[in-house]
Design a protein around this motif. Structure first.
Motif, PDB file in Angstrom:
ATOM      1  N   THR A 186       0.855  -1.185   0.000  1.00  0.00           N
ATOM      2  CA  THR A 186       0.000   0.000   0.000  1.00  0.00           C
ATOM      3  C   THR A 186       0.889   1.232   0.000  1.00  0.00           C
ATOM      4  OG1 THR A 186      -1.787  -1.138   1.171  1.00  0.00           O
ATOM      5  CG2 THR A 186      -1.801   1.266   1.215  1.00  0.00           C
ATOM      6  N   CYS A 187       0.685   2.086  -0.990  1.00  0.00           N
ATOM      7  CA  CYS A 187       1.560   3.239  -1.189  1.00  0.00           C
ATOM      8  C   CYS A 187       1.216   4.351  -0.205  1.00  0.00           C
ATOM      9  CB  CYS A 187       1.424   3.732  -2.635  1.00  0.00           C
ATOM     10  SG  CYS A 187       2.554   5.045  -3.078  1.00  0.00           S
ATOM     11  N   TYR A 188       2.177   4.737   0.639  1.00  0.00           N
ATOM     12  CA  TYR A 188       1.956   5.821   1.587  1.00  0.00           C
ATOM     13  C   TYR A 188       2.055   7.185   0.919  1.00  0.00           C
ATOM     14  CZ  TYR A 188       2.544   2.443   5.416  1.00  0.00           C
ATOM     15  OH  TYR A 188       2.389   1.392   6.284  1.00  0.00           O
ATOM     16  N   TYR A 189       2.954   7.320  -0.062  1.00  0.00           N
ATOM     17  CA  TYR A 189       3.187   8.625  -0.688  1.00  0.00           C
ATOM     18  C   TYR A 189       3.322   8.464  -2.196  1.00  0.00           C
ATOM     19  CZ  TYR A 189       4.426   9.674   4.127  1.00  0.00           C
ATOM     20  OH  TYR A 189       4.404   9.787   5.484  1.00  0.00           O
ATOM     21  N   THR A 190       2.667   9.339  -2.921  1.00  0.00           N
ATOM     22  CA  THR A 190       2.809   9.353  -4.370  1.00  0.00           C
ATOM     23  C   THR A 190       4.265   9.636  -4.743  1.00  0.00           C
ATOM     24  OG1 THR A 190       0.525  10.079  -4.706  1.00  0.00           O
ATOM     25  CG2 THR A 190       2.084  10.530  -6.495  1.00  0.00           C
ATOM     26  N   GLY A 191       4.775   8.859  -5.684  1.00  0.00           N
ATOM     27  CA  GLY A 191       6.152   9.074  -6.109  1.00  0.00           C
ATOM     28  C   GLY A 191       6.596   8.042  -7.117  1.00  0.00           C
ATOM     29  N   GLN A 192       7.845   8.134  -7.528  1.00  0.00           N
ATOM     30  CA  GLN A 192       8.433   7.158  -8.435  1.00  0.00           C
ATOM     31  C   GLN A 192       9.138   6.073  -7.632  1.00  0.00           C
ATOM     32  OE1 GLN A 192      11.046   8.659 -11.512  1.00  0.00           O
ATOM     33  NE2 GLN A 192       9.441   8.285 -12.996  1.00  0.00           N
ATOM     34  N   TYR A 193       8.900   4.819  -8.013  1.00  0.00           N
ATOM     35  CA  TYR A 193       9.472   3.685  -7.302  1.00  0.00           C
ATOM     36  C   TYR A 193      10.168   2.754  -8.298  1.00  0.00           C
ATOM     37  CZ  TYR A 193       6.615   5.207  -3.373  1.00  0.00           C
ATOM     38  OH  TYR A 193       6.042   5.950  -2.355  1.00  0.00           O
ATOM     39  N   GLN A 194      11.246   2.114  -7.828  1.00  0.00           N
ATOM     40  CA  GLN A 194      11.963   1.134  -8.633  1.00  0.00           C
ATOM     41  C   GLN A 194      11.741  -0.264  -8.060  1.00  0.00           C
ATOM     42  OE1 GLN A 194      16.097   2.323  -8.649  1.00  0.00           O
ATOM     43  NE2 GLN A 194      15.819   3.662 -10.433  1.00  0.00           N
ATOM     44  N   PHE A 195      11.508  -1.212  -8.966  1.00  0.00           N
ATOM     45  CA  PHE A 195      11.325  -2.615  -8.606  1.00  0.00           C
ATOM     46  C   PHE A 195      12.213  -3.412  -9.554  1.00  0.00           C
ATOM     47  CE2 PHE A 195       8.263  -6.416  -8.950  1.00  0.00           C
ATOM     48  CZ  PHE A 195       8.806  -7.043  -7.834  1.00  0.00           C
ATOM     49  N   TYR A 196      13.216  -4.124  -9.013  1.00  0.00           N
ATOM     50  CA  TYR A 196      14.172  -4.765  -9.916  1.00  0.00           C
ATOM     51  C   TYR A 196      14.824  -5.984  -9.260  1.00  0.00           C
ATOM     52  CZ  TYR A 196      17.748  -2.166  -7.264  1.00  0.00           C
ATOM     53  OH  TYR A 196      18.552  -1.666  -6.277  1.00  0.00           O
ATOM     54  N   THR A 241       0.613   5.699  -6.596  1.00  0.00           N
ATOM     55  CA  THR A 241      -0.268   6.734  -6.058  1.00  0.00           C
ATOM     56  C   THR A 241      -0.595   6.486  -4.596  1.00  0.00           C
ATOM     57  OG1 THR A 241      -1.259   7.020  -8.250  1.00  0.00           O
ATOM     58  CG2 THR A 241      -2.479   7.919  -6.377  1.00  0.00           C
ATOM     59  N   LYS A 242      -0.521   7.523  -3.803  1.00  0.00           N
ATOM     60  CA  LYS A 242      -0.812   7.450  -2.373  1.00  0.00           C
ATOM     61  C   LYS A 242      -2.179   6.815  -2.118  1.00  0.00           C
ATOM     62  CE  LYS A 242      -1.486  10.421   1.703  1.00  0.00           C
ATOM     63  NZ  LYS A 242      -1.411  11.794   2.244  1.00  0.00           N
ATOM     64  N   GLY A 243      -2.210   5.886  -1.167  1.00  0.00           N
ATOM     65  CA  GLY A 243      -3.457   5.252  -0.759  1.00  0.00           C
ATOM     66  C   GLY A 243      -3.858   4.056  -1.592  1.00  0.00           C
ATOM     67  N   GLU A 244      -3.190   3.830  -2.725  1.00  0.00           N
ATOM     68  CA  GLU A 244      -3.541   2.709  -3.587  1.00  0.00           C
ATOM     69  C   GLU A 244      -2.751   1.466  -3.175  1.00  0.00           C
ATOM     70  OE1 GLU A 244      -5.859   2.632  -6.017  1.00  0.00           O
ATOM     71  OE2 GLU A 244      -6.393   4.690  -5.467  1.00  0.00           O
ATOM     72  N   ARG A 245      -3.393   0.303  -3.311  1.00  0.00           N
ATOM     73  CA  ARG A 245      -2.712  -0.962  -3.026  1.00  0.00           C
ATOM     74  C   ARG A 245      -2.282  -1.611  -4.330  1.00  0.00           C
ATOM     75  NH1 ARG A 245      -4.396  -6.585  -0.002  1.00  0.00           N
ATOM     76  NH2 ARG A 245      -2.639  -6.659   1.433  1.00  0.00           N
TER      77      ARG A 245
END
Length: 380
Positions: A186-196, A241-245
């Motif tokens: 669950t995203c606490y803050y909107t932002g760019q994230y890397q998954f690798y 996006t903040k609040g989205e799972r």
């Protein structure tokens, strides 16, 4: 001598009424049934027997009245049809040692609406527990660990499940053949994230939203997220996006392989928001006084409220207000709206709140006078 013998006989009779003991000849597995609590205990070590028909289990005479089943530590499988048709069964405890659940093991148990499974489960047959006959129970919920085979089973069969969210950082992946590991976040803050991934395996990464719609995918990423990254590792950069799972998903290209490796999930940058208040007590409680003249790293807040972009995993800032300074570290795991409190009653900055501060606050008609008594003799 007759009286003690009579008492012993009575005691043995009572035990016999309460418990039934049978050795179920499957490795070294035994069972006992408590007729008072209507609980069936399976104990020992090794695999349970599979039963061709629901009526073949040695506890068949109790199957329509049992309410609780306890699978003890050491038992490694739950047999086919073992508890099928237990129409009053409401609760099952499954030991961590269990790795396999056989077909229709808990099928047609209409009152069984939840099951908790651990990381060690690596094989679940269809229609094992979430069904009445062949009909999926809409109210059934699995409690499962993130990244586990049990979560994979539930996710792919549209069975409702509960699983704790992962945090950013390193996630360990343990794949059975043909399996995809799912990690809820669950995203606490909107932002760019890397998954690798940085591994010896030809791995594939996905991100799904809470509706199970794929929002990002990568197979072979040639550019390096990490100096150890190979051409067959995956790399995804995605705005969340903040609040989205979301569900971070990993599998390997060859479905016949088992695999164990780490993947990485971290923010590139994220946006935090919050408010800065005067502290109401030495416990750090916020008052209702917004510090509308506060600044973060020299940048004025908007009447005590702020929005800030943080680069990387965390950032430490300096907050100032009326000569008071406080450092605060923003991290991507803080969650929700951030509330920061500052102690404003040590006016002369000598580390203790006393009459000297009160005099200065009176002279300046400080709006924090109402808080003074809460901090009298308070030392930093």
């Amino acid at each position: 001598m007759k009286k003690p013998v009579t008492l012993l006989a009575a005691a043995l009779f009572l035990i016999a009424v309460l418990f039934s003991f049978i050795l179920a000849f499957a490795d070294d597995i035994s069972w006992q049934y408590n007729s008072t609590s209507k609980t069936l205990y399976i104990t020992g070590s090794g695999n349970m027997d599979d039963y061709e028909n629901p009526v073949d289990g040695p506890w068949v005479e109790y199957i329509t009245e049992v309410e609780t089943v306890v699978i003890g530590e050491g038992v490694t499988s739950i047999g086919k049809n073992a508890f099928c048709g237990a129409n009053h069964l409401t609760e099952v405890t499954v030991a961590d040692s269990v790795t396999t659940i056989g077909a229709t093991a808990f099928a047609s148990c209409p009152m069984l609406n939840s099951l908790t499974l651990g990381d060690n489960v690596i094989s679940i047959a269809d229609e094992s527990f979430a069904y009445n006959g062949s009909t999926l129970k809409s109210q059934f919920v699995m409690n499962v660990p993130a990244g586990s085979y049990a979560l994979y089973f539930a996710y792919n069969r549209q069975i409702s499940f509960v699983s704790e969210d992962v945090k950013t950082g390193t996630l360990h992946v343990s794949l059975q053949k043909g399996m995809t590991a799912y990690f809820p976040y669950t995203c606490y803050y909107t932002g760019q994230y890397q998954f690798y991934s940085v591994s010896k395996h030809d791995s594939i990464g996905y991100i799904y939203d809470n509706n199970r719609t794929q929002v990002a995918y990568n197979d072979d990423h040639a550019s390096a997220y990490d100096s150890n990254m190979g051409s067959t590792d995956f790399g995804i950069t995605k705005t969340l996006t903040k609040g989205e799972r979301y569900f971070l998903a990993v599998k390997v290209f060859n479905p016949s392989l088992k695999a164990n490796f780490d993947v990485y999930f971290k923010p590139v940058s994220f946006t935090v928001s919050g408010s800065i208040y005067a502290m109401n007590s030495p416990n750090g409680d916020a008052s209702d006084i917004l510090l509308n003249n506060a600044a973060i790293d020299g940048v004025a807040t908007d009447n005590g409220s702020f929005t800030k972009t943080v680069n990387g995993v965390s950032e430490t800032v300096s907050i100032t207000c009326d000569g008071v300074t406080k450092e605060h570290t923003f991290t991507v795991e803080d969650g929700d709206e951030i509330v920061i409190t500052m102690m404003m009653c040590d006016v002369n900055g000598d580390g203790i709140v006393n009459a000297k501060d009160f005099a200065l606050m009176q002279q300046s008609n400080s709006r924090y006078l109402s808080l003074f008594e809460n901090f009298m003799n308070y030392r930093y």
